[in-house]
Design a protein around this motif. Structure first.
Motif, PDB file in Angstrom:
ATOM      1  N   UNK A 171       0.824  -1.207   0.000  1.00 39.49           N
ATOM      2  CA  UNK A 171       0.000   0.000   0.000  1.00 39.49           C
ATOM      3  C   UNK A 171       0.862   1.263   0.000  1.00 39.49           C
ATOM      4  N   UNK A 172       2.038   1.157   0.616  1.00 37.65           N
ATOM      5  CA  UNK A 172       2.947   2.297   0.649  1.00 37.65           C
ATOM      6  C   UNK A 172       3.712   2.458  -0.655  1.00 37.65           C
ATOM      7  N   UNK A 173       3.568   1.486  -1.560  1.00 37.69           N
ATOM      8  CA  UNK A 173       4.309   1.538  -2.810  1.00 37.69           C
ATOM      9  C   UNK A 173       5.777   1.271  -2.616  1.00 37.69           C
ATOM     10  N   UNK A 211       7.301   4.781  -3.939  1.00 36.57           N
ATOM     11  CA  UNK A 211       6.393   5.627  -4.696  1.00 36.57           C
ATOM     12  C   UNK A 211       5.229   6.050  -3.823  1.00 36.57           C
ATOM     13  N   UNK A 212       4.579   7.120  -4.240  1.00 37.63           N
ATOM     14  CA  UNK A 212       3.420   7.593  -3.491  1.00 37.63           C
ATOM     15  C   UNK A 212       2.358   6.514  -3.470  1.00 37.63           C
ATOM     16  N   UNK A 213       1.687   6.295  -2.331  1.00 37.51           N
ATOM     17  CA  UNK A 213       0.681   5.255  -2.238  1.00 37.51           C
ATOM     18  C   UNK A 213      -0.512   5.572  -3.106  1.00 37.51           C
ATOM     19  N   UNK A 214      -1.290   4.544  -3.393  1.00 39.77           N
ATOM     20  CA  UNK A 214      -2.496   4.716  -4.182  1.00 39.77           C
ATOM     21  C   UNK A 214      -3.391   5.760  -3.545  1.00 39.77           C
ATOM     22  N   UNK A 225      -1.747   8.057   6.862  1.00 37.82           N
ATOM     23  CA  UNK A 225      -0.447   7.645   7.389  1.00 37.82           C
ATOM     24  C   UNK A 225       0.092   6.406   6.719  1.00 37.82           C
ATOM     25  N   UNK A 226      -0.159   6.274   5.393  1.00 40.68           N
ATOM     26  CA  UNK A 226       0.215   5.060   4.680  1.00 40.68           C
ATOM     27  C   UNK A 226       1.693   5.034   4.350  1.00 40.68           C
TER      28      UNK A 226
END
Length: 292
Positions: A171-173, A211-214, A225-226
């Motif tokens: 989820x955090x990429x 990478x930026x999370x979805x 806070x992912x």
């Protein structure tokens, strides 16, 4: 008046149990085989008694003992060193085994060591004013890291703990794993992170950990806070490597440690990540030791 409390713990084999405690630096102060198998070991102020049971199943044991110390780091080092000298390696899964040294959420710095009889010694040193659990983390990633540590250490549910981290990392990429039994894909189209050996997704030069999370959350993780900070990402990857090794996936553990080694940590961040850095070194050492 002076009183003491001494645990009397079961075991299937007195000789095997005594050999283990000798490796930890205990002295055998009493041993008998008849009329019933019984033994006593002592290390400083730590005294333990054992009784033998021929039909006892160590794998089904719930026996535990709390040991308080004013030098938990020193005992952890001494126990690991003694076990390696006696067994040729530091056992980290199965019976016997020794776990990592960590600060808990309930004001104790501790590690767990489990003897051949399945008896778990919780060796700890208070590092807070209260034994109550700290407030539950609010960020999604820190909450997942907290839960995975509890599942892996306190409950021994390594597979469940791995699923929790796999989902959080994906989820955090920050991580892509393939070929295994990790978490199902969360809502929103994030690909499933599973229990395999290939580790991908290079770390960006800005050190943000992936990478930026979805959903386009900002670098601070947004409201959910992912997105982890570099120290959080490093700790999660090391914990996931620890779980992989306990699940008998050494190739995956090595790949995860390589991934963790690429996380950029500033000097202050490295100073605060001492336990995770130490655990990464211990896992590297375990990967070079004979199989358990």
């Amino acid at each position: 008046m002076t009183e003491t409390t001494t645990p009397i713990l079961p075991c299937r084999s007195i000789p095997e149990t005594l050999a283990f405690y000798r490796a930890l630096g205990f002295d055998v102060t009493f041993e008998q085989t008849r009329p019933n198998p019984y033994a006593v070991v002592q290390r400083g102020d730590i005294g333990l008694h054992f009784f033998g049971m021929s039909r006892y199943d160590p794998a089904a044991s719930y026996s535990t003992c709390l040991i308080n110390t004013d030098d938990v780091d020193g005992l952890h080092r001494a126990f690991r060193s003694g076990l390696k000298a006696a067994y040729g390696r530091v056992p980290t899964r199965g019976l016997p085994r020794i776990g990592p040294l960590r600060d808990t959420t309930y004001g104790v710095r501790q590690f767990l060591v489990t003897d051949p009889g399945g008896n778990c010694l919780r060796v700890g040193q208070p590092n807070g004013e209260s034994l109550e659990h700290a407030p539950y983390p609010t960020g999604a990633f820190t909450r997942a890291l907290h839960l995975a540590a509890l599942l892996g250490d306190a409950k021994g549910d390594h597979r469940h703990a791995a699923r929790v981290l796999d989902r959080a990392l994906t989820e955090a990429g920050a991580l892509e794993l393939a070929d295994g039994v990790g978490a199902p894909a969360p809502a929103g189209g994030v690909a499933a992170a599973v229990d395999g050996a290939a580790v991908a997704a290079p770390i960006p030069a800005d050190g943000t950990g992936g990478a930026a999370p979805v959903g386009g959350a900002a670098a601070d993780g947004g409201a959910a806070g992912v997105r982890p900070t570099p120290p959080q990402l490093f700790a999660a990857l090391v914990l996931r490597a620890d779980l992989a090794l306990r699940l008998d996936r050494p190739d995956q553990a090595a790949a995860l440690l390589d991934r963790a080694a690429g996380v950029p940590l500033a000097a202050a961040e490295r100073a605060g990540a001492g336990d995770a850095l130490r655990r990464a070194e211990e896992l590297r050492e375990a990967l070079t030791e004979p199989p358990e």
